[in-house]
Design a protein around this motif. Structure first.
Motif, short mmCIF file in Angstrom:
data_model
loop_
_atom_site.label_atom_id
_atom_site.label_comp_id
_atom_site.label_asym_id
_atom_site.label_seq_id
_atom_site.Cartn_x
_atom_site.Cartn_y
_atom_site.Cartn_z
N CYS A 60 53.85 49.27 32.72
CA CYS A 60 52.39 49.26 32.87
C CYS A 60 51.94 48.71 34.21
N MET A 61 50.75 49.14 34.61
CA MET A 61 50.04 48.50 35.71
C MET A 61 49.02 47.54 35.12
N LEU A 62 48.76 46.45 35.83
CA LEU A 62 47.80 45.45 35.37
C LEU A 62 46.89 45.06 36.52
N GLY A 63 45.58 45.03 36.27
CA GLY A 63 44.61 44.66 37.29
C GLY A 63 43.93 43.34 36.95
N VAL A 64 43.52 42.60 37.99
CA VAL A 64 42.87 41.30 37.81
C VAL A 64 41.61 41.24 38.68
N ASP A 65 40.50 40.81 38.07
CA ASP A 65 39.27 40.60 38.84
C ASP A 65 38.39 39.60 38.11
N GLU A 66 37.33 39.15 38.79
CA GLU A 66 36.44 38.14 38.20
C GLU A 66 34.99 38.59 38.31
N ALA A 67 34.14 37.86 37.58
CA ALA A 67 32.69 38.06 37.67
C ALA A 67 32.03 36.69 37.58
N GLY A 68 30.97 36.51 38.38
CA GLY A 68 30.21 35.26 38.30
C GLY A 68 30.76 34.13 39.12
N ARG A 69 31.38 34.44 40.24
CA ARG A 69 31.92 33.38 41.09
C ARG A 69 30.80 32.63 41.83
N GLY A 70 29.77 33.35 42.25
CA GLY A 70 28.73 32.76 43.10
C GLY A 70 27.54 32.12 42.42
N PRO A 71 27.13 32.56 41.21
CA PRO A 71 25.91 32.02 40.60
C PRO A 71 25.97 30.52 40.32
N VAL A 72 24.81 29.90 40.28
CA VAL A 72 24.70 28.48 39.98
C VAL A 72 24.63 28.25 38.47
N LEU A 73 24.43 29.33 37.71
CA LEU A 73 24.32 29.23 36.25
C LEU A 73 25.41 30.04 35.56
N GLY A 74 25.84 29.54 34.42
CA GLY A 74 26.70 30.31 33.53
C GLY A 74 28.17 30.27 33.88
N PRO A 75 28.99 30.90 33.03
CA PRO A 75 30.43 30.87 33.23
C PRO A 75 30.89 31.80 34.34
N MET A 76 32.06 31.53 34.86
CA MET A 76 32.79 32.50 35.67
C MET A 76 33.81 33.13 34.73
N VAL A 77 33.90 34.44 34.75
CA VAL A 77 34.78 35.14 33.81
C VAL A 77 35.87 35.87 34.58
N TYR A 78 37.12 35.61 34.22
CA TYR A 78 38.24 36.36 34.78
C TYR A 78 38.67 37.41 33.77
N GLY A 79 39.03 38.57 34.27
CA GLY A 79 39.45 39.66 33.39
C GLY A 79 40.71 40.34 33.87
N ILE A 80 41.48 40.85 32.93
CA ILE A 80 42.62 41.71 33.26
C ILE A 80 42.50 42.99 32.42
N ALA A 81 43.08 44.06 32.92
CA ALA A 81 43.19 45.31 32.17
C ALA A 81 44.57 45.88 32.46
N PHE A 82 45.13 46.58 31.49
CA PHE A 82 46.48 47.12 31.67
C PHE A 82 46.63 48.43 30.92
N CYS A 83 47.43 49.32 31.50
CA CYS A 83 47.73 50.60 30.84
C CYS A 83 49.04 51.13 31.41
N PRO A 84 49.73 52.03 30.69
CA PRO A 84 50.98 52.60 31.20
C PRO A 84 50.76 53.36 32.50
N LEU A 85 51.75 53.31 33.36
CA LEU A 85 51.67 54.05 34.62
C LEU A 85 51.49 55.54 34.36
N SER A 86 52.04 56.02 33.26
CA SER A 86 51.96 57.45 32.92
C SER A 86 50.57 57.86 32.44
N LYS A 87 49.70 56.87 32.16
CA LYS A 87 48.38 57.17 31.60
C LYS A 87 47.24 56.80 32.57
N LYS A 88 47.51 56.73 33.85
CA LYS A 88 46.49 56.28 34.80
C LYS A 88 45.30 57.23 34.88
N ASP A 89 45.47 58.48 34.44
CA ASP A 89 44.34 59.41 34.45
C ASP A 89 43.23 58.98 33.49
#
Length: 330
Positions: free
Chosen positions: A54-83
């Motif tokens: 599988c391939m796995l990606g990593v990214d975040e949301a909410g790094r800059g705001p003064v309010l609320g959580p920062m959320v990190y996320g990953i997603a993954f799928c087989p290399l054969s299913k990238k379409d």
């Protein structure tokens, strides 16, 4: 159906923890979490993700705001299913409207072709935890908090049985140093760390959408422990330039400051506190001991109270209402 078997099935259904299998179930799940602490959610793992590389990606949301959580996320799928990633329409979440992000998130959790080949996980990092990490005696920078979360989520995927072959990460700080760090921890994986990876690699875009949608809905269902009568969405987007956020930050409790929604380690928040809130002074333990030694003949207040043997006694209502806790217990 046999009565005993039916009872066992019903029992399992009742005790099964609430999961996320659509956009509609995201908010209720978040609402059940303690927003003063971090939480991690890992989706069901498709069998294909265990059987194939599988391939796995990593990214975040909410790094800059003064309010609320920062959320990190990953997603993954087989290399054969990238379409599948193109079929779902993954792109940089910041370039998509909120409605489009919600639609894609819903489809990645409901469409059979997506559920059978795509998995994801998120960590919501509480604003309370972010502030304490950055202000504690041994400081933990936002970059370090970010890297720890990314590494933790990759490890969570490994423990869940995902057959990872390639990892793509949207960088924090210099990509070369971050990539070398990840390579040292995960030497068996092909690792790519790059700027704007969410615009270049669809699997990182998938992680970006999981993170962004989770943060958006965490703000929508945020419950104020300190202000139970606070109106919904009374704080805006959380970015310092938002007029509604500015107004919210102006409403300071002169003694207790901001509710836990606010990252009080941000200069925007700390400057507002300095201008409006009362100055507080706390004596060091050594100073207290010195003053006690110097005041001969003075009596300790504690002599008038008997020690309680009830270790499970309820905390005073005053402290519960104001969400005050011992630092050692947080």
């Amino acid at each position: 159906m046999d009565t005993k078997v039916k009872q066992e099935i019903e029992s399992e259904t009742e005790t099964k923890p609430l999961g996320i299998n659509s956009l509609d179930t995201l908010g209720p799940y978040i609402l059940e979490q303690d927003n003063a602490k971090n939480f991690v959610y890992v989706s069901d793992i498709p069998q294909l993700c265990k059987d194939e590389p599988c391939m796995l990606g990593v990214d975040e949301a909410g790094r800059g705001p003064v309010l609320g959580p920062m959320v990190y996320g990953i997603a993954f799928c087989p290399l054969s299913k990238k379409d599948i990633l193109k079929q779902l329409g993954f792109a940089d979440s910041k370039q998509l409207t909120e409605e489009k992000r919600d639609q894609i998130f819903d489809e990645m959790n409901r469409k059979d072709y997506a559920v059978e080949a795509l998995g994801w996980a998120v960590e919501a990092i509480s604003p309370n935890v972010i502030s304490m990490s950055m202000l504690r005696r041994t400081k933990h920078s936002l970059n370090e908090v970010s890297m720890d979360s990314a590494i933790g989520l990759i490890n969570a995927a490994i423990e869940a049985g995902v057959n990872i072959a390639e990892v793509y990460v949207d960088t924090v700080g210099p990509p070369e140093k971050y990539q070398a760090k990840l390579k040292a921890i995960f030497p068996k994986f092909k690792i790519t760390v790059a700027k704007k990876a969410d615009s270049t690699y669809p699997i990182v875009s998938a992680a970006s959408i999981a993170a962004k949608v989770t943060r958006d809905h965490a703000l929508k269902v945020w419950k104020f422990r300190e202000r139970p009568n606070e109106k919904e969405n009374s704080f805006g987007s959380g970015y310092p330039g938002d007029p509604i956020t500015k107004q919210f930050l102006g409403e300071i409790d002169l003694v207790f400051g901001f509710p836990r929604l606010v990252r009080f380690s941000w200069s925007t928040a700390s400057n507002a506190l300095e201008k409006k809130a009362y100055d507080m002074e706390f004596e060091d333990e050594e100073d207290t001991k010195s003053s006690q030694k110097a005041s001969y003949g003075s009596e300790k207040l504690s002599k008038y109270f008997s020690a309680s043997k009830n270790e499970n006694r309820k905390r005073a209502e005053y402290f519960r209402d104001r969400c005050l806790e011992h630092v050692a217990n947080i």
